[in-house]
Design an enzyme around this catalytic site. Structure first.
Site, PDB file in Angstrom:
ATOM      1  N   ARG A  34      35.097  36.723  27.909  1.00  0.00           N
ATOM      2  CA  ARG A  34      35.741  37.279  29.110  1.00  0.00           C
ATOM      3  C   ARG A  34      37.259  36.885  29.434  1.00  0.00           C
ATOM      4  O   ARG A  34      38.144  37.520  29.756  1.00  0.00           O
ATOM      5  CB  ARG A  34      34.833  36.765  30.109  1.00  0.00           C
ATOM      6  CG  ARG A  34      35.315  37.172  31.733  1.00  0.00           C
ATOM      7  CD  ARG A  34      34.252  37.321  32.802  1.00  0.00           C
ATOM      8  NE  ARG A  34      34.740  37.780  34.082  1.00  0.00           N
ATOM      9  CZ  ARG A  34      35.240  36.882  35.012  1.00  0.00           C
ATOM     10  NH1 ARG A  34      34.886  35.737  34.982  1.00  0.00           N
ATOM     11  NH2 ARG A  34      35.614  37.270  35.994  1.00  0.00           N
ATOM     12  N   ASP A  92      22.479  32.334  32.698  1.00  0.00           N
ATOM     13  CA  ASP A  92      23.491  31.219  32.870  1.00  0.00           C
ATOM     14  C   ASP A  92      24.194  30.979  31.301  1.00  0.00           C
ATOM     15  O   ASP A  92      23.605  30.294  30.698  1.00  0.00           O
ATOM     16  CB  ASP A  92      23.006  30.078  33.357  1.00  0.00           C
ATOM     17  CG  ASP A  92      23.903  29.200  34.009  1.00  0.00           C
ATOM     18  OD1 ASP A  92      25.045  29.696  33.981  1.00  0.00           O
ATOM     19  OD2 ASP A  92      23.719  28.074  34.379  1.00  0.00           O
ATOM     20  N   CYS A 109      56.766  15.998  54.653  1.00  0.00           N
ATOM     21  CA  CYS A 109      55.484  15.322  54.220  1.00  0.00           C
ATOM     22  C   CYS A 109      55.351  15.466  52.580  1.00  0.00           C
ATOM     23  O   CYS A 109      55.467  16.674  52.147  1.00  0.00           O
ATOM     24  CB  CYS A 109      54.307  15.990  54.872  1.00  0.00           C
ATOM     25  SG  CYS A 109      52.811  15.434  54.084  1.00  0.00           S
ATOM     26  N   LYS A 161      20.103  36.562  36.446  1.00  0.00           N
ATOM     27  CA  LYS A 161      21.347  36.453  36.261  1.00  0.00           C
ATOM     28  C   LYS A 161      21.126  35.214  35.119  1.00  0.00           C
ATOM     29  O   LYS A 161      20.975  34.081  35.492  1.00  0.00           O
ATOM     30  CB  LYS A 161      22.111  35.843  37.550  1.00  0.00           C
ATOM     31  CG  LYS A 161      23.516  35.704  37.179  1.00  0.00           C
ATOM     32  CD  LYS A 161      24.396  35.611  38.402  1.00  0.00           C
ATOM     33  CE  LYS A 161      25.947  35.496  38.245  1.00  0.00           C
ATOM     34  NZ  LYS A 161      26.260  34.373  37.561  1.00  0.00           N
ATOM     35  N   GLU A 193      17.583  42.129  37.838  1.00  0.00           N
ATOM     36  CA  GLU A 193      17.494  41.524  36.578  1.00  0.00           C
ATOM     37  C   GLU A 193      17.832  39.858  36.814  1.00  0.00           C
ATOM     38  O   GLU A 193      18.620  39.695  37.641  1.00  0.00           O
ATOM     39  CB  GLU A 193      18.044  42.294  35.641  1.00  0.00           C
ATOM     40  CG  GLU A 193      19.671  42.026  35.862  1.00  0.00           C
ATOM     41  CD  GLU A 193      20.268  43.142  35.275  1.00  0.00           C
ATOM     42  OE1 GLU A 193      20.275  44.172  35.453  1.00  0.00           O
ATOM     43  OE2 GLU A 193      21.208  42.879  34.198  1.00  0.00           O
ATOM     44  N   CYS A 202      52.564  10.899  55.113  1.00  0.00           N
ATOM     45  CA  CYS A 202      53.769  10.774  55.610  1.00  0.00           C
ATOM     46  C   CYS A 202      53.934   9.978  57.037  1.00  0.00           C
ATOM     47  O   CYS A 202      54.870   9.808  57.603  1.00  0.00           O
ATOM     48  CB  CYS A 202      54.434  12.276  55.656  1.00  0.00           C
ATOM     49  SG  CYS A 202      53.685  13.220  56.952  1.00  0.00           S
ATOM     50  N   LYS A 258      22.151  34.283  44.422  1.00  0.00           N
ATOM     51  CA  LYS A 258      21.859  33.166  43.803  1.00  0.00           C
ATOM     52  C   LYS A 258      20.772  32.455  44.161  1.00  0.00           C
ATOM     53  O   LYS A 258      20.373  32.503  45.465  1.00  0.00           O
ATOM     54  CB  LYS A 258      23.070  32.382  43.954  1.00  0.00           C
ATOM     55  CG  LYS A 258      24.500  32.739  43.487  1.00  0.00           C
ATOM     56  CD  LYS A 258      24.169  32.977  42.003  1.00  0.00           C
ATOM     57  CE  LYS A 258      25.175  32.219  41.166  1.00  0.00           C
ATOM     58  NZ  LYS A 258      26.588  31.512  41.466  1.00  0.00           N
ATOM     59  N   CYS A 312      48.963  11.524  59.422  1.00  0.00           N
ATOM     60  CA  CYS A 312      48.943  12.040  58.068  1.00  0.00           C
ATOM     61  C   CYS A 312      48.924  10.799  57.122  1.00  0.00           C
ATOM     62  O   CYS A 312      49.858   9.821  57.271  1.00  0.00           O
ATOM     63  CB  CYS A 312      50.086  13.060  57.708  1.00  0.00           C
ATOM     64  SG  CYS A 312      50.165  13.094  56.095  1.00  0.00           S
ATOM     65  N   CYS A 348      48.927  17.827  59.375  1.00  0.00           N
ATOM     66  CA  CYS A 348      49.954  17.060  59.454  1.00  0.00           C
ATOM     67  C   CYS A 348      50.888  17.846  60.070  1.00  0.00           C
ATOM     68  O   CYS A 348      51.209  19.011  59.655  1.00  0.00           O
ATOM     69  CB  CYS A 348      50.260  16.680  58.225  1.00  0.00           C
ATOM     70  SG  CYS A 348      51.755  16.094  58.013  1.00  0.00           S
ATOM     71  N   TYR A 388      23.573  43.728  28.877  1.00  0.00           N
ATOM     72  CA  TYR A 388      23.059  44.375  30.189  1.00  0.00           C
ATOM     73  C   TYR A 388      24.326  45.167  30.991  1.00  0.00           C
ATOM     74  O   TYR A 388      24.105  45.616  32.131  1.00  0.00           O
ATOM     75  CB  TYR A 388      22.787  43.128  31.302  1.00  0.00           C
ATOM     76  CG  TYR A 388      23.925  42.036  31.574  1.00  0.00           C
ATOM     77  CD1 TYR A 388      25.266  42.252  31.903  1.00  0.00           C
ATOM     78  CD2 TYR A 388      23.451  40.698  30.867  1.00  0.00           C
ATOM     79  CE1 TYR A 388      25.949  41.243  32.042  1.00  0.00           C
ATOM     80  CE2 TYR A 388      24.558  39.854  31.078  1.00  0.00           C
ATOM     81  CZ  TYR A 388      25.856  40.065  31.372  1.00  0.00           C
ATOM     82  OH  TYR A 388      26.680  39.201  31.611  1.00  0.00           O
TER      83      TYR A 388
HETATM   84  S1  IVH Z   1      26.476  42.419  35.394  1.00  0.00           S
HETATM   85  C1  IVH Z   1      30.818  44.276  36.710  1.00  0.00           C
HETATM   86  N1  IVH Z   1      24.219  41.244  34.742  1.00  0.00           N
HETATM   87  O1  IVH Z   1      27.413  36.797  35.787  1.00  0.00           O
HETATM   88  C2  IVH Z   1      30.045  42.985  36.326  1.00  0.00           C
HETATM   89  N2  IVH Z   1      26.290  39.744  34.895  1.00  0.00           N
HETATM   90  O2  IVH Z   1      29.222  36.355  37.927  1.00  0.00           O
HETATM   91  C3  IVH Z   1      29.026  43.161  35.301  1.00  0.00           C
HETATM   92  N3  IVH Z   1      25.699  37.567  34.296  1.00  0.00           N
HETATM   93  O3  IVH Z   1      30.621  37.562  34.229  1.00  0.00           O
HETATM   94  C4  IVH Z   1      28.346  41.799  35.235  1.00  0.00           C
HETATM   95  N4  IVH Z   1      23.468  37.770  33.885  1.00  0.00           N
HETATM   96  O4  IVH Z   1      28.696  36.760  32.726  1.00  0.00           O
HETATM   97  C5  IVH Z   1      25.744  41.106  35.133  1.00  0.00           C
HETATM   98  N5  IVH Z   1      22.285  40.490  34.544  1.00  0.00           N
HETATM   99  C6  IVH Z   1      23.584  40.214  34.548  1.00  0.00           C
HETATM  100  C7  IVH Z   1      24.143  39.130  34.145  1.00  0.00           C
HETATM  101  C8  IVH Z   1      25.566  38.730  34.476  1.00  0.00           C
HETATM  102  C9  IVH Z   1      24.722  36.908  33.952  1.00  0.00           C
HETATM  103  C10 IVH Z   1      27.111  36.972  34.514  1.00  0.00           C
HETATM  104  C11 IVH Z   1      28.376  37.659  33.517  1.00  0.00           C
HETATM  105  C12 IVH Z   1      29.165  37.710  34.656  1.00  0.00           C
HETATM  106  C13 IVH Z   1      29.146  36.831  35.696  1.00  0.00           C
HETATM  107  C14 IVH Z   1      29.403  37.256  37.200  1.00  0.00           C
END
Ligand code: IVH
Length: 717
Positions: free
Chosen positions: A150, A131, A454, A129, A127, A433, A325, A430, A448, A237
């Site tokens: 969080r 932002d 230092c 990720k 799925e 120092c 990523k 360095c 160094c 999610y």
């Molecule tokens: S699962 C136990 N699913 O990415 C981990 N995270 O880098 C549960 N995020 O803190 C996270 N899209 O804020 C999950 N489809 C997705 C996500 C997602 C964005 C974010 C989330 C997390 C961060 C981790």
């Protein structure tokens, strides 16, 4: 502002950049006076005028928006505005992978951990990720009761009132929802909404750099009515605490969230193989620019929840999920200089100073150049990189930024190299120092040799000691540490960690008063001393991390703390450990104990032992212990489990779980897992083919059970 204010339209780019830099400094200083010292020096109208001017310049020159721009700072003193919420189940982050090979490795590691047969499939969900910022929504008796950010994963901010203004988030859940459920997901802002909002806001003096900042800023408002006016959205999610299981698979649970009225992402799908996963990744990547919201990768999760439970967590992230990523974003700019930074271990790191450039929405002015070989065009393995092209001041370079990682220079454009550009000569002394900086055989970094003399290393060590994940002393930033370090007056001087804690007493006896010194007011001094006193008792792992021992990052500090439970036990082991000399030498029992901790290998164990072998380190620690008490760690895991506190050895082949899984399970139940049998062993779990360890156990009269009996013992049958 005393200077003559020129119309924004007349400014050249250079003038605009200079003015933005000045505004960032001045506004930050006034924020500090206002919020921390309650002593503003300018009127609200003057302050607003500066912010407006900043916004106007940024609107005309969006490429000049600075990373420290006042427009990116959210609200006033944000964290103080919200109460704290301790998450009942921690909110973890995800591991990142970047290449197809990394994905293959991730899947292999899951299979290995589960000792999964090669001919059986494991289904993964894939799925986008999102932002945005993650959010935990707690429902009790099907009513939304708390919403929390969080934060540091353990404690977040209570933003319930603001979350209630988001239309997409249900206030009530239907009858089939459990009594307690925490639905987790991402609050985000659509790109078009973000642009429209920024246009509206340009007049008020607050613009945001990207949709993510915009979502965060809009959510962390003192007044929920402001949040209501912002177009925030939410995708569900994941979940935290629940009073009953929500389903059998990740996919089904998320669909259930959809049935309950949450938005769920349409691009989530189940994948049956590596090929399937990678195809999904590419399909999502191809749609990225057309999606109405920003995403920065694809998340893969093991679908079956029973397998997720077996896989469990590492310190910061689940073993059952990872984020793949997207390739980093790149931009071209000019390298205006190379500075050398000296770290706390003496490593000399070259830092590129760049003509400001926007990379993926963020203004970059510095980038890492890693080490001297990297500048010369040589990789870690001694082989040429960039076809051997070196990097010179004046070069046009390609900068890359991936997520939160420090930007790096990845290449040079040779055609644009100025005729007078010369090869960079890495210093052999360095810069802080003047001591020789040497490169050990086989090492990439030059260090160094100044050690204790230092100042750069000492200052870095102090900064590390007070940093957020170590002692976390508020009010002791870079500038203050440097001030105290360089102070002539002994009543103000801080050279070692213990000095921080004696500062107040020394002040009381002295005539020089900190509050009379420019940059410190009575209020900030009081706050500083309170923050210091507050840390006279501190978690063992933070204390250990703060000492800055080589290779002891946060994770290793936690591993050691969890194993030894008290600082004195760790120290006693480290001071009596004997580092093995060459192959075949097992070292003594203390060495094996440190080295046998899950995740701690020879290099880390050596770092610890060597640290405590140095007189000056022991002295510094002793002085510190006069002032600070590291709190004993509580044994982790289900402490009431029948194996809590026991030392267990697994030997022979295990059939229902892998060795890693056995170890992780035992540790979760509060047991220590050792690699060899000794008088300290309480229990040996022996599978078929067990040899010398089994014999030793029998000789010593230690209880031996098989794998099935282990599952019975820990109640997992
Ligand atoms: S699962 C136990 N699913 O990415 C981990 N995270 O880098 C549960 N995020 O803190 C996270 N899209 O804020 C999950 N489809 C997705 C996500 C997602 C964005 C974010 C989330 C997390 C961060 C981790």
């Amino acid at each position: 502002m005393s200077e003559i204010v020129r119309p924004v339209e007349e400014l050249t780019q250079a003038e605009a950049a200079a003015e933005l830099a000045r505004l960032a400094l001045t506004i930050a200083e006034n924020d500090r006076l206002y919020h921390l010292e309650d002593a503003p020096k300018i009127s609200d109208a003057e302050y607003d005028a500066m912010r407006l001017r900043n916004a106007a310049i940024e609107t005309r020159f969006p490429e000049l928006v600075r990373s420290d721009s006042p427009s990116l700072k959210v609200g006033a003193a944000p964290s103080a505005a919200f109460t704290q919420v301790v998450h009942s189940v921690p909110m973890l982050s995800l591991d990142n992978v970047f290449t197809d090979e990394d994905v293959v490795d991730f899947i292999a590691s899951v299979r290995r951990f589960l000792a999964w047969p090669a001919d059986r499939e494991i289904i993964f969900t894939a799925e986008p990720k999102i932002d945005g910022l993650s959010m935990s929504l707690r429902y009790e008796n099907r009513r939304l009761v708390t919403a929390a950010t969080r934060g540091d994963g353990t404690t977040g901010e209570n933003v319930t009132a603001n979350i209630r203004t988001i239309k997409e988030i249900p206030q009530h859940l239907p009858k089939d929802a459990p009594d307690v459920v925490e639905v987790r997901g991402e609050v985000y802002m659509r790109r078009d909404d973000f642009f429209a909002l920024n246009q509206r806001m340009a007049e008020t003096g607050q613009v945001f750099a990207n949709p993510r900042n915009s979502a965060a800023g809009s959510l962390r408002q003192k007044d929920p009515e402001v949040t209501r006016s912002r177009p925030l959205k939410f995708f569900a999610y994941a979940w935290g605490e629940t009073s009953e299981p929500l389903g059998e698979t990740q996919y089904d649970v998320v669909q259930r969230f959809g049935d309950w009225g949450f938005q769920i992402n349409k691009l989530m799908d189940r994948c049956h193989s590596v090929e399937d996963i990678l195809a999904h990744y590419r399909a999502i990547e191809a749609q990225r620019s057309e999606l109405p919201y920003d995403i920065d990768g694809v998340v893969y999760k093991v679908d079956r929840l029973d397998l997720q439970a077996r896989l469990g967590f590492r310190s910061r992230s689940p073993r059952w999920a990872t984020a793949h990523k997207f390739a980093a974003e790149k931009a071209t700019t000019v390298l205006t200089g190379i500075d050398i930074q000296v770290g706390r271990t003496g490593a000399l790191t070259p830092v590129a100073r760049l003509h400001p450039v926007t990379v993926g929405g963020v203004v970059v002015t510095n980038a890492t150049l890693h080490n001297e070989d990297y500048i010369r065009g040589i990789g870690n393995n001694g082989q040429p990189i960039r076809d051997g092209r070196d990097i010179r001041v004046g070069d046009t370079v390609i900068v890359q930024r991936a997520g939160d990682v420090i930007p790096q220079i990845i290449d040079v454009v040779l055609e644009k190299r100025p005729a007078d550009a010369v090869r960079y000569v890495f210093p052999d002394r360095c810069p802080a120092c003047g001591s020789h900086a040497v490169r050990e055989e086989g090492e990439a970094v030059r260090r160094c040799t100044g050690g204790l003399i230092c100042p750069a290393q000492a200052v870095e060590r102090l900064r590390h000691f007070v940093s957020r994940n170590a002692l976390d002393i508020e009010g002791l930033g870079e500038k203050q540490i440097e001030f105290f370090f360089n102070a002539e007056d002994p009543a103000l001087r801080v050279r070692a960690p213990a000095d921080i804690f004696t500062l107040k007493a020394r002040q009381e006896k002295s005539l020089t008063k900190l509050e009379n010194i420019e940059g410190f007011g009575a209020v900030s001094v009081r706050k500083l001393f309170a923050a210091i006193d507050d840390r006279r008792q501190v978690e063992f792992s933070r204390f250990l991390f703060g000492l800055g021992i080589r290779h002891i990052g946060e994770t290793n500090a936690k591993r050691l703390a969890r194993h030894f439970l008290s600082f004195s036990a760790l120290r006693a082991a480290a001071e009596s450990a004997v580092i093995p000399q060459g192959k075949g030498d097992p070292g003594n029992a203390a060495w094996q104990e440190i080295n046998g901790i899950n995740g701690i290998g020879d290099v880390v164990a050596e770092g610890v032992v060597e640290f405590f072998a140095e007189d000056h380190n022991r002295e510094a620690v002793d002085a510190l212990l006069q002032e600070v008490t590291p709190l004993d760690e509580q044994p982790v895991g289900e402490v009431s489990s029948p194996v809590a506190g026991k030392t267990v050895v697994f030997t022979g082949s295990l059939e229902k779980m892998s060795r890693d899984e056995a170890k992780a399970m035992a540790e979760k139940l509060g047991a220590k897992v050792a690699g060899s049998v000794s008088k300290k062993t309480d229990l040996v779990v022996a599978g078929p083919g067990a040899g010398s360890k089994l014999k030793q156990a029998t000789d010593l009269g230690i209880e031996v059970i098989d794998e099935d009996a282990w599952f019975v013992r820990v109640g997992k049958v």
